[in-house]
Design an enzyme around this catalytic site. Sequence first.
Site, short mmCIF file in Angstrom:
data_model
loop_
_atom_site.label_atom_id
_atom_site.label_comp_id
_atom_site.label_asym_id
_atom_site.label_seq_id
_atom_site.Cartn_x
_atom_site.Cartn_y
_atom_site.Cartn_z
N PHE A 1 -0.82 -1.02 12.56
CA PHE A 1 -1.70 -0.50 11.51
C PHE A 1 -2.13 -1.57 10.48
O PHE A 1 -3.32 -1.72 10.19
CB PHE A 1 -1.00 0.67 10.79
CG PHE A 1 -1.80 1.26 9.67
CD1 PHE A 1 -2.86 2.13 9.93
CD2 PHE A 1 -1.52 0.95 8.35
CE1 PHE A 1 -3.61 2.67 8.90
CE2 PHE A 1 -2.27 1.49 7.31
CZ PHE A 1 -3.31 2.36 7.59
N ASN A 2 -1.18 -2.30 9.90
CA ASN A 2 -1.52 -3.22 8.81
C ASN A 2 -2.51 -4.30 9.26
O ASN A 2 -3.37 -4.72 8.49
CB ASN A 2 -0.27 -3.92 8.24
CG ASN A 2 0.60 -2.97 7.46
OD1 ASN A 2 0.15 -1.91 7.04
ND2 ASN A 2 1.85 -3.35 7.26
N THR B 1 3.32 -5.99 2.43
CA THR B 1 3.80 -4.91 3.30
C THR B 1 2.68 -3.93 3.64
O THR B 1 2.94 -2.80 4.05
CB THR B 1 4.99 -4.17 2.65
OG1 THR B 1 4.59 -3.73 1.35
CG2 THR B 1 6.21 -5.07 2.55
N ASP C 1 0.85 -1.20 0.00
CA ASP C 1 0.00 0.00 0.00
C ASP C 1 0.89 1.26 0.00
O ASP C 1 0.77 2.09 0.89
CB ASP C 1 -0.92 0.00 1.23
CG ASP C 1 -0.16 -0.06 2.56
OD1 ASP C 1 1.05 -0.43 2.55
OD2 ASP C 1 -0.75 0.28 3.60
N ASP D 1 7.04 1.02 2.15
CA ASP D 1 6.78 0.03 1.10
C ASP D 1 7.70 0.35 -0.08
O ASP D 1 8.30 -0.56 -0.69
CB ASP D 1 5.35 0.10 0.58
CG ASP D 1 4.30 -0.06 1.67
OD1 ASP D 1 3.67 -1.11 1.77
OD2 ASP D 1 4.11 0.92 2.43
N ASN E 1 -2.42 2.56 3.60
CA ASN E 1 -1.90 3.90 3.88
C ASN E 1 -2.75 4.99 3.23
O ASN E 1 -2.86 6.10 3.73
CB ASN E 1 -0.45 4.03 3.40
CG ASN E 1 0.50 3.23 4.27
OD1 ASN E 1 0.30 3.11 5.48
ND2 ASN E 1 1.54 2.68 3.67
N HIS F 1 9.96 0.01 8.34
CA HIS F 1 9.28 -1.24 8.69
C HIS F 1 9.30 -2.26 7.54
O HIS F 1 9.71 -3.41 7.70
CB HIS F 1 7.81 -0.97 9.01
CG HIS F 1 7.54 0.03 10.07
ND1 HIS F 1 7.64 -0.24 11.40
CD2 HIS F 1 7.13 1.33 9.98
CE1 HIS F 1 7.29 0.83 12.11
NE2 HIS F 1 6.98 1.80 11.27
N ASP F 2 8.77 -1.81 6.39
CA ASP F 2 8.45 -2.79 5.33
C ASP F 2 9.70 -3.43 4.72
O ASP F 2 9.64 -4.56 4.23
CB ASP F 2 7.62 -2.11 4.24
CG ASP F 2 6.23 -1.74 4.74
OD1 ASP F 2 5.76 -2.35 5.73
OD2 ASP F 2 5.61 -0.84 4.15
#
Length: 314
Positions: A165-166, A124, A11, A16, A40, A238-239
């Site tokens: 969040f994800n 991701t 996203d 990402d 996102n 993060h991703d």
Amino acid sequence: MKKTPVILDGDPGHDDAIAWVLAKASTQLDILAVTTCCGNQTLEKTTYNAGRIMALIGLDVPLAAGRIKPLLADPMVAPSVHGVSGLDGPDLPSPLREPLTIDAVTLMAQCVEQQSDQVALIPTGPMTNIAAFLLLYPQLKNKISHIYLMGGGIGHGNWTPAAEFNILVDPEAADIVFRSGIPITMAGLDVTEQALLYPEDFDRIGAIGSEVAKVTAGWLEFFYGFHRALGYHGAPVHDAVAVAALIRPDLLTFQDLYVEIETTGDYSRGATIGDVYGISNKPANVRCIVDIDREGFVDLLVDAVRFYGRDADE
Ligand code: BDR
Ligand code: CA
């Protein structure tokens, strides 16, 4: 060396985008397709952003948009983190290609069917497309070797105290994925909040001087803006940890755990509940990443960005 066939589902989103910069630069991966989900930002925006990232990094593979909404929940977006466009910051080229007219799940199925080898998935964002794929094509499950995902956190959340969040955007999808029996590596907040790039690291990347380098440094700068206000000393990428789990597991420390997704709960919807003490006696379904060699991770990203300074055909 034989490359691992992968599908990138996300996203985008700054991290990402950096995950895809890393994936495209790796000689270990054969990227079959890119698929997008809402997260996102709206699906329309994340798909447009995916096309722009693909243009920037010369990733010329099929692109398809996924489901417009999570499986059951209402959509939720994160403009405070990624901006109104979903990828605010540096200017980007126009999309390399239009998304296909087939949807993400159909494209995933086609790619998987065409491969004689098993395919790894790297989600991701929220796992809406992955869950839909498993629901619609159960006969293809055995062709998925592994899911390397960014999502969750055993210790804590970031969008609610309990939920990352994800997972929070589509807990029902995450639940289907975590129960699937497919090997899962989880890059959750436990590790991704340690995967920090500091301002001096942005400078190191920007100094490479290529277009990809300048844009990546700009993405990091933008992404850091949100996190700095929360007290972070760097940008948590993060991703990219989900990609690193496949190509550089030596940088990471893993812990096998039984993990369930909370889909209800007054305070805990979207939580990834890890059985750290083995209380349930259930076998581990997830390989959680719990630690990272941060400096090695930074070097990995710097080397990935350097790749684009060279002739992409090399
Ligand atoms: C996750 O949420 C998104 O904002 C990021 O792209 C990342 O995938 C971190 O919680
Ligand atoms: Ca993401």
